[in-house]
Design a protein around this motif. Structure first.
Motif, mmCIF file in Angstrom:
data_model
loop_
_atom_site.group_PDB
_atom_site.id
_atom_site.type_symbol
_atom_site.label_atom_id
_atom_site.label_comp_id
_atom_site.label_asym_id
_atom_site.label_seq_id
_atom_site.Cartn_x
_atom_site.Cartn_y
_atom_site.Cartn_z
ATOM 1 N N VAL A 108 7.584 1.715 26.193
ATOM 2 C CA VAL A 108 7.512 2.813 25.428
ATOM 3 C C VAL A 108 8.706 3.712 25.535
ATOM 4 C CG1 VAL A 108 5.996 4.606 24.362
ATOM 5 C CG2 VAL A 108 4.818 2.474 25.122
ATOM 6 N N ALA A 109 9.342 4.036 24.512
ATOM 7 C CA ALA A 109 10.665 4.888 24.752
ATOM 8 C C ALA A 109 10.347 6.347 23.985
ATOM 9 C CB ALA A 109 11.957 4.257 24.224
ATOM 10 N N ALA A 110 9.552 6.352 22.995
ATOM 11 C CA ALA A 110 9.177 7.502 22.218
ATOM 12 C C ALA A 110 7.905 7.184 21.576
ATOM 13 C CB ALA A 110 10.401 7.818 21.396
ATOM 14 N N VAL A 111 7.187 8.401 21.350
ATOM 15 C CA VAL A 111 5.591 8.372 20.516
ATOM 16 C C VAL A 111 6.081 9.716 19.619
ATOM 17 C CG1 VAL A 111 3.484 8.528 20.417
ATOM 18 C CG2 VAL A 111 4.801 7.283 22.165
ATOM 19 N N PHE A 112 5.603 9.375 18.467
ATOM 20 C CA PHE A 112 5.725 10.441 17.504
ATOM 21 C C PHE A 112 4.192 10.355 16.795
ATOM 22 C CE2 PHE A 112 9.920 9.002 17.358
ATOM 23 C CZ PHE A 112 10.520 10.342 17.536
ATOM 24 N N THR A 148 3.856 7.081 15.311
ATOM 25 C CA THR A 148 5.055 5.952 15.427
ATOM 26 C C THR A 148 5.316 5.931 17.068
ATOM 27 O OG1 THR A 148 5.700 6.526 13.189
ATOM 28 C CG2 THR A 148 7.108 5.202 14.519
ATOM 29 N N LEU A 149 5.525 4.508 17.398
ATOM 30 C CA LEU A 149 6.017 4.137 18.679
ATOM 31 C C LEU A 149 7.169 3.633 18.498
ATOM 32 C CD1 LEU A 149 2.832 3.992 18.849
ATOM 33 C CD2 LEU A 149 3.168 3.266 21.209
ATOM 34 N N VAL A 150 8.257 3.978 19.500
ATOM 35 C CA VAL A 150 9.506 3.117 19.581
ATOM 36 C C VAL A 150 9.601 2.596 20.908
ATOM 37 C CG1 VAL A 150 12.081 3.253 19.498
ATOM 38 C CG2 VAL A 150 10.512 4.833 18.217
ATOM 39 N N LEU A 151 9.541 1.108 21.039
ATOM 40 C CA LEU A 151 9.618 0.510 21.994
ATOM 41 C C LEU A 151 11.176 -0.235 22.148
ATOM 42 C CD1 LEU A 151 6.454 -1.924 21.424
ATOM 43 C CD2 LEU A 151 6.666 0.404 22.315
ATOM 44 N N ASP A 152 11.575 -0.063 23.539
ATOM 45 C CA ASP A 152 12.966 -0.545 23.824
ATOM 46 C C ASP A 152 12.874 -2.001 23.849
ATOM 47 O OD1 ASP A 152 11.883 -1.395 26.543
ATOM 48 O OD2 ASP A 152 12.981 0.335 27.447
#
Length: 197
Positions: free
Chosen positions: A173-177, A164-168
């Motif tokens: 890219v703000a976070a990657v799980f 899972t990637l969280v894009l602002d």
């Protein structure tokens, strides 16, 4: 070659690969000319990229929608935080994770958060059943050949499902799980990114 020597050789190869991946740049994922280069230092599975100015952007993510074949593009979600989940109906952790993601989607949609799945290495009918059985409301790109993953950045580990990637809101890219998530893992990250100016 005896089995124990084969196993020892395989372990040595794996350890060398892990050490090389962890030491590739000595830094977390970095913005290089505005693009996202994936690095997982020390084998980390939860990666955060702050401050926002240091974040890199992914490429032009696009593909056909799983349910109706209409084109989906990341640009369709302009100005929104976008949570991208790579999944497959064949993936056991995805079965547990999907209802958790759907929960966070429902809780954060009003904050300007969109979710987008990327279904990889899958059979379309099995994937459609997976989505229907779990009442998933957000769209997914159907990508059995994993072509759309090229847009996720240099060195992105396509073998890690789920990811899972969280894009602002600027689609950086703000976070990657690199693991399956529970709602309690994802919710605070998405809320924090959604609250950024």
């Amino acid at each position: 070659m005896p089995n124990h020597l084969r196993a020892l050789a395989l372990c040595a190869i794996i350890m060398a690969a892990l050490m090389a991946a962890g030491c590739a740049t000595g830094r977390d994922a970095v913005a290089q000319g505005g693009t996202f280069e994936f690095v997982s230092p020390g084998g980390k599975t939860d990666l955060f990229y702050d401050p926002p100015e240091s974040r890199g952007s992914i490429g032009d993510l696009s593909g056909p929608a799983l349910m109706d074949d209409r084109p989906i593009r990341l640009s369709d979600f302009a100005g929104k935080v976008v949570v991208i989940n790579i999944w497959g109906s064949w993936c056991a952790p995805c079965r547990t994770e999907t209802p958790e993601l759907e929960k966070v989607f429902g809780e954060t949609e009003a904050l300007g958060v969109a979710f987008l799945g990327i279904d990889v290495r899958d059979d379309r009918s099995a994937a459609k059943d997976f989505v229907s059985d779990r009442n998933v409301r957000y769209p997914s790109i159907f990508d059995p050949a994993m072509r759309s993953l090229i847009a996720l950045g240099k060195g992105y580990p396509t073998s890690v499902v789920p990811t899972t990637l969280v894009l602002d809101r600027k689609h950086r890219v703000a976070a990657v799980f690199l693991r399956a998530l529970l709602a309690e893992d994802l919710r605070p990250v998405v809320q924090r990114i959604a609250a950024e100016p």
